[in-house]
Design an enzyme around this catalytic site. Structure first.
Site, mmCIF file in Angstrom:
data_model
loop_
_atom_site.group_PDB
_atom_site.id
_atom_site.type_symbol
_atom_site.label_atom_id
_atom_site.label_comp_id
_atom_site.label_asym_id
_atom_site.label_seq_id
_atom_site.Cartn_x
_atom_site.Cartn_y
_atom_site.Cartn_z
ATOM 1 C CB SER A 462 -0.850 -0.016 1.266
ATOM 2 O OG SER A 462 -1.438 1.250 1.487
ATOM 3 C CE1 TYR A 475 -4.307 -2.047 5.291
ATOM 4 C CE2 TYR A 475 -3.256 0.036 4.722
ATOM 5 C CZ TYR A 475 -3.908 -1.121 4.342
ATOM 6 O OH TYR A 475 -4.172 -1.356 3.011
HETATM 7 P P1 NAD Z 1 -11.639 -5.720 -0.180
HETATM 8 O O1 NAD Z 1 -12.128 -5.712 1.240
HETATM 9 O O2 NAD Z 1 -12.577 -5.290 -1.234
HETATM 10 O O3 NAD Z 1 -11.082 -7.149 -0.524
HETATM 11 C C1 NAD Z 1 -10.290 -7.868 0.357
HETATM 12 C C2 NAD Z 1 -10.610 -9.340 0.232
HETATM 13 O O4 NAD Z 1 -9.734 -10.061 1.065
HETATM 14 C C3 NAD Z 1 -12.013 -9.680 0.683
HETATM 15 O O5 NAD Z 1 -12.659 -10.465 -0.256
HETATM 16 C C4 NAD Z 1 -11.817 -10.436 1.976
HETATM 17 O O6 NAD Z 1 -12.802 -11.425 2.213
HETATM 18 C C5 NAD Z 1 -10.468 -11.052 1.737
HETATM 19 N N1 NAD Z 1 -9.809 -11.400 2.993
HETATM 20 C C6 NAD Z 1 -9.648 -10.636 4.086
HETATM 21 N N2 NAD Z 1 -9.003 -11.323 5.026
HETATM 22 C C7 NAD Z 1 -8.773 -12.546 4.542
HETATM 23 C C8 NAD Z 1 -8.145 -13.704 5.049
HETATM 24 N N3 NAD Z 1 -7.674 -13.746 6.291
HETATM 25 N N4 NAD Z 1 -8.050 -14.791 4.262
HETATM 26 C C9 NAD Z 1 -8.550 -14.772 3.004
HETATM 27 N N5 NAD Z 1 -9.159 -13.710 2.477
HETATM 28 C C10 NAD Z 1 -9.263 -12.606 3.231
HETATM 29 O O7 NAD Z 1 -10.343 -4.795 -0.147
HETATM 30 P P2 NAD Z 1 -9.329 -4.361 -1.294
HETATM 31 O O8 NAD Z 1 -9.263 -2.890 -1.247
HETATM 32 O O9 NAD Z 1 -9.597 -5.013 -2.558
HETATM 33 O O10 NAD Z 1 -7.990 -4.885 -0.657
HETATM 34 C C11 NAD Z 1 -7.111 -5.745 -1.292
HETATM 35 C C12 NAD Z 1 -5.700 -5.437 -0.823
HETATM 36 O O11 NAD Z 1 -5.347 -4.136 -1.243
HETATM 37 C C13 NAD Z 1 -5.514 -5.449 0.675
HETATM 38 O O12 NAD Z 1 -4.290 -6.057 0.993
HETATM 39 C C14 NAD Z 1 -5.468 -3.990 1.031
HETATM 40 O O13 NAD Z 1 -4.757 -3.746 2.201
HETATM 41 C C15 NAD Z 1 -4.775 -3.419 -0.186
HETATM 42 N N6 NAD Z 1 -4.976 -1.992 -0.404
HETATM 43 C C16 NAD Z 1 -6.213 -1.464 -0.598
HETATM 44 C C17 NAD Z 1 -6.350 -0.105 -0.792
HETATM 45 C C18 NAD Z 1 -7.678 0.548 -1.003
HETATM 46 O O14 NAD Z 1 -7.750 1.782 -0.977
HETATM 47 N N7 NAD Z 1 -8.729 -0.180 -1.234
HETATM 48 C C19 NAD Z 1 -5.228 0.704 -0.818
HETATM 49 C C20 NAD Z 1 -3.980 0.132 -0.624
HETATM 50 C C21 NAD Z 1 -3.865 -1.226 -0.424
#
Ligand code: NAD
Length: 592
Positions: A462, A475
Site C-alpha cells: 500500500s 496497518y
Molecule cells: P476488499 O475488502 O474489497 O477485498 C479484500 C478481500 O480479502 C475480501 O474479499 C476479503 O474477504 C479477503 N480477505 C480478508 N481477510 C482474509 C483472510 N484472512 N483470508 C482470506 N481472504 C481474506 O479490499 P481491497 O481494497 O480489494 O484490498 C485488497 C488489498 O489491497 C488489501 O491487501 C489492502 O490492504 C490493499 N490496499 C487497498 C487499498 C484501497 O484503498 N482499497 C489501498 C492500498 C492497499
C-alpha cells in the site's frame, strides 16, 4: 524398432528413414493413432533438446522427433558443402512426415534452426496439405528476415535503422560461422568441451543428459546450415513465402540472438497467427518445458477440432503472455483481488481464486470462466491460517499444477492511534496482512523455485508502506513489512527467474472501508466512520480495475515497486525527496 533411445524417455521407439542417400534417425513416442506432433531441433543441438517437451506431449499426442542430417545419429551428406540447403531439408521433412503419418498432416514445431527450416516447409507449395499447424520458437523465416532487412534498408527511419543495427549486433555468431574451418576447429576443440558449462551459466540450461556426446560433430556439420542458406536467401528472399497453415509464434523476451522486432510484421506472412511470449532466454525447450509443451498442446488441439479456423478465446491485453498460465490470487472475492482475477482471466490464464469468503471466491471463479479463463477454481481459505495454507498449496500442486503467478492480495484495514490499538488488534492485522503474505510466498514460492522454470510473485502492499500516518500505525507497519519482504525476496529469487513485485495503491474504491476496523471507538462510532470513509473513497472513485491493470503490467515488465494512483506516486516521490513534508502530513488529523 528399438527402445530406450532417448535418454530419460523410456518408451521411445526408433526407426530409420532414408532420403537422398541420407539415413535419418527418427524417434516416436505416444499413441500413433493420436495427432502427430513433429519436433525439429536447432543448432547446435540434436533431437534430445526436445526430451523434456516430448515426454510431456506424449501423454496426449503421437510425438516424433528426428536428428537433422549431419546431427546426432543421422548420417551426414557428402560433401558437406551444398548438402544442407533448405530444399534438401524439406525433402527430409517430407520423408519423415510420410513415414510416421502417411495419411494425416502433422503438427510441426521448430526451435532455432529447426524453426528456420520449418518456415520453409510451411511456406513452400510442395508441403501444402502435409502441415496442420506450425509452432515457431526462436527461428525466423530467412525469406521474411530478408524482406525485413530490405524494407529497413530501402526506407530507413531512425527506429528502423536502430532495429537493423540491433539485430545485426545479435547476429555476431552468424558471421563467425561463415568463416572457413575455424568454427569446426573450435567446436571439435575447446568450445565443444566448454559448451555445456556455457549453456548452464549464460542460458541457465539445467545440466544433465544434454547436450549429447555428438555435440562437437553436430556443431561442425551444422555450420553448413548457415553457409548453404543464409547469404543467398537474405540477398534474394522469396516474395511469396506465405504460411499455408496456422502459425503459433513463441517468443522468449530474453533471447540473446533474436530481436523481438523481427516478428513485427509477421501477420503479413502468416495471417492465422497466434502470438505467445515468455520471459526466458533462447533455449526454452530445456528451460521452460512445461510452458512450451502446454502451448504446443493447446495449439495442436485447437487446430485438430473441425470447423472454422479457431481463434484464441482470450482477448485481454496480455493474452500472448498469460494464456494458459496458472495464476493464484488471494482476497479474490472482492475489490482489487477480484478485478485482478478477472484481468488475468481475460488474458486466458487459469485462475485459482482464494478467499475466506467461500461464496465470493466461487463467484469470482465462475465469472472468470465466462470472460476467458479456460479453467478457474474458487478455494475457501483464511490466509492467516498456516495449516490451511499448507493444505491449499498441496491441493493446488496436485490438482492444478505449479502456480506461475502468485498474487498475495488478501488484506484488512485497521485504523486508530497506536495507544488505542490493543495487542489483539495488532495480532489480527499482522496475521492477515503480513503472515498471509509470508505463508503464500513461502509455500508457493518454494514450489516455483523447486520447479526451476521461473514465475512471479506480486504482493499487495500500500502507499501506507512508505507514507507514515498517526491514524494507521498497525496497518502501515504491516504494509511496510510487506514492501521490505518483497524487496528481500526479489533479491533472493532473481537467480531463479522469479520476479517479485510490491504493489502500492493509494485510495481505491473497494469494500475495504466498510469492513475496516477502528480501534478505540464504540461499535456505533466504528459504523459511522466506516460509512464516512466509504463515502470518501467513493468520491475519490479510483477503480480496482486500474490496480489490476498495473499488476499485470508489473508482471510483464518485472517491476519491483509499483505505486498506483497519483497520490501513491506523489507520496513515493516525497518519501525519497521530501521526507520532512511527508512527516508533516503524517501528523494531520484524518478527515473522519
Ligand atoms: P476488499 O475488502 O474489497 O477485498 C479484500 C478481500 O480479502 C475480501 O474479499 C476479503 O474477504 C479477503 N480477505 C480478508 N481477510 C482474509 C483472510 N484472512 N483470508 C482470506 N481472504 C481474506 O479490499 P481491497 O481494497 O480489494 O484490498 C485488497 C488489498 O489491497 C488489501 O491487501 C489492502 O490492504 C490493499 N490496499 C487497498 C487499498 C484501497 O484503498 N482499497 C489501498 C492500498 C492497499
Amino acid at each position: 524398432m528399438s527402445k530406450g533411445i532417448i535418454k530419460g524417455v523410456e518408451d521411445a521407439r526408433e526407426r530409420w528413414v532414408r532420403t537422398g542417400g541420407i539415413e535419418l534417425c527418427v524417434a516416436e513416442l505416444g499413441d500413433p493413432d493420436r495427432p502427430t506432433v513433429l519436433l525439429v531441433h536447432g543448432y547446435p543441438d540434436s533431437k534430445e533438446v526436445w526430451t523434456e517437451v516430448a515426454a510431456r506431449l506424449a501423454e496426449r499426442f503421437h510425438v516424433v522427433l528426428y536428428d537433422v542430417r549431419g546431427h546426432g545419429r543421422s548420417s551426414a551428406p557428402v560433401p558437406l558443402r551444398g548438402g544442407f540447403t533448405l530444399e534438401k531439408l524439406t525433402d527430409d521433412f517430407l520423408a519423415v512426415a510420410d513415414a510416421v503419418s502417411p495419411d494425416e498432416p502433422v503438427h510441426l514445431v521448430g526451435h532455432d534452426w529447426g524453426s528456420v527450416q520449418s518456415w520453409e516447409f510451411v511456406t513452400v507449395p510442395r508441403a501444402e496439405g502435409r502441415i496442420a499447424s506450425f509452432t515457431s520458437i526462436s527461428g525466423p523465416s530467412l525469406d521474411h528476415f530478408g524482406q525485413w532487412i530490405k524494407k529497413r534498408m530501402s526506407r530507413p527511419t531512425p527506429r528502423r535503422t536502430a532495429q537493423l543495427l540491433g539485430q545485426g549486433a545479435k547476429s555476431w555468431y552468424v558471421y563467425l560461422l561463415h568463416t572457413p574451418v575455424l568454427p569446426e576447429l573450435a567446436w571439435r576443440g575447446p568450445l565443444g568441451k566448454r559448451w555445456p558449462k556455457i549453456l548452464e551459466r549464460a542460458e541457465k540450461v539445467p545440466s544433465g543428459d544434454y547436450p549429447t556426446a555428438s555435440l562437437p560433430s553436430d556443431a561442425a556439420h551444422g555450420a553448413w546450415l548457415y553457409r548453404d542458406n543464409v547469404r543467398s536467401r537474405l540477398r534474394r528472399p522469396r516474395t511469396d513465402a506465405y504460411a499455408h497453415a496456422p502459425v503459433q509464434l513463441i517468443t522468449p523476451t530474453g533471447d540473446a540472438f533474436l530481436s523481438e522486432h523481427l516478428y513485427d510484421e509477421l501477420e503479413h506472412w502468416a495471417p492465422q497467427l497466434t502470438r505467445r511470449t515468455l520471459p526466458a532466454k533462447h533455449w526454452v525447450p530445456r528451460t521452460r518445458p512445461d510452458q512450451v509443451a502446454a502451448w504446443i498442446g493447446d495449439f495442436v488441439t485447437a487446430n485438430e477440432s473441425p470447423g472454422p479456423a479457431p481463434q484464441t478465446a482470450a482477448t485481454g491485453a496480455y493474452a500472448d503472455r498469460f494464456s494458459g498460465r496458472l495464476v493464484l490470487v488471494t482476497g479474490a472475492a472482492s475489490g482489487i483481488g477480484r478485478a485482478t482475477a478477472f484481468a488475468f482471466a481475460e488474458s486466458g490464464a487459469r485462475v485459482v481464486a482464494v478467499d475466506r469468503d467461500a461464496e465470493g471466491a466461487a463467484r469470482t471463479a465462475e465469472m472468470s470462466r465466462l470472460i476467458g479463463s479456460p479453467d478457474a477454481w474458487g478455494e475457501a481459505v483464511d490466509v492467516s491460517d498456516e495449516q490451511a495454507m499448507e493444505k491449499l498449496a498441496e491441493k493446488v500442486a496436485a490438482e492444478y499444477g505449479t502456480v506461475d503467478i502468485l498474487v498475495n492480495n488478501a488484506g484488512i484495514g485497521l485504523s486508530g492511534s497506536f495507544l488505542d490499538t490493543t495487542s489483539e488488534d495488532w495480532k489480527q492485522v499482522l496475521d492477515v496482512n503480513l503472515w498471509g503474505v509470508i505463508h503464500g510466498c513461502r509455500l508457493f514460492g518454494k514450489q516455483m523455485a523447486d520447479r526451476g522454470q521461473g514465475g512471479h510473485i506480486v504482493n499487495t502492499a500500500s502507499a501506507a508502506a512508505y507514507q507514515p500516518s498517526k491514524a494507521l500505525p498497525a496497518y502501515s507497519t504491516s504494509k511496510a513489512a510487506v514492501l521490505m519482504l518483497s524487496e528481500c525476496l526479489r533479491a533472493e529469487l532473481a537467480g531463479q527467474d522469479i520476479g517479485v513485485t510490491a504493489i502500492c495503491p493509494g485510495l481505491v474504491n473497494t469494500n475495504i472501508t466498510s469492513t475496516a476496523r477502528f480501534a478505540g471507538v464504540s461499535a456505533e462510532e466504528e459504523k459511522r466512520r466506516q460509512k464516512k470513509s466509504s463515502r470518501l473513497y467513493g468520491l475519490r472513485n479510483y477503480p480496482p480495475e486500474k490496480v489490476a491493470e498495473a499488476i499485470l503490467s508489473a508482471v510483464v515488465n518485472n517491476r519491483a515497486v509499483v505505486p498506483v494512483t497519483p497520490e501513491a506516486r506523489g507520496a513515493r516521490f516525497m518519501s525519497r525527496f521530501a521526507p520532512r513534508a511527508l512527516r508533516a502530513v503524517a501528523r494531520m488529523e484524518p478527515p473522519l
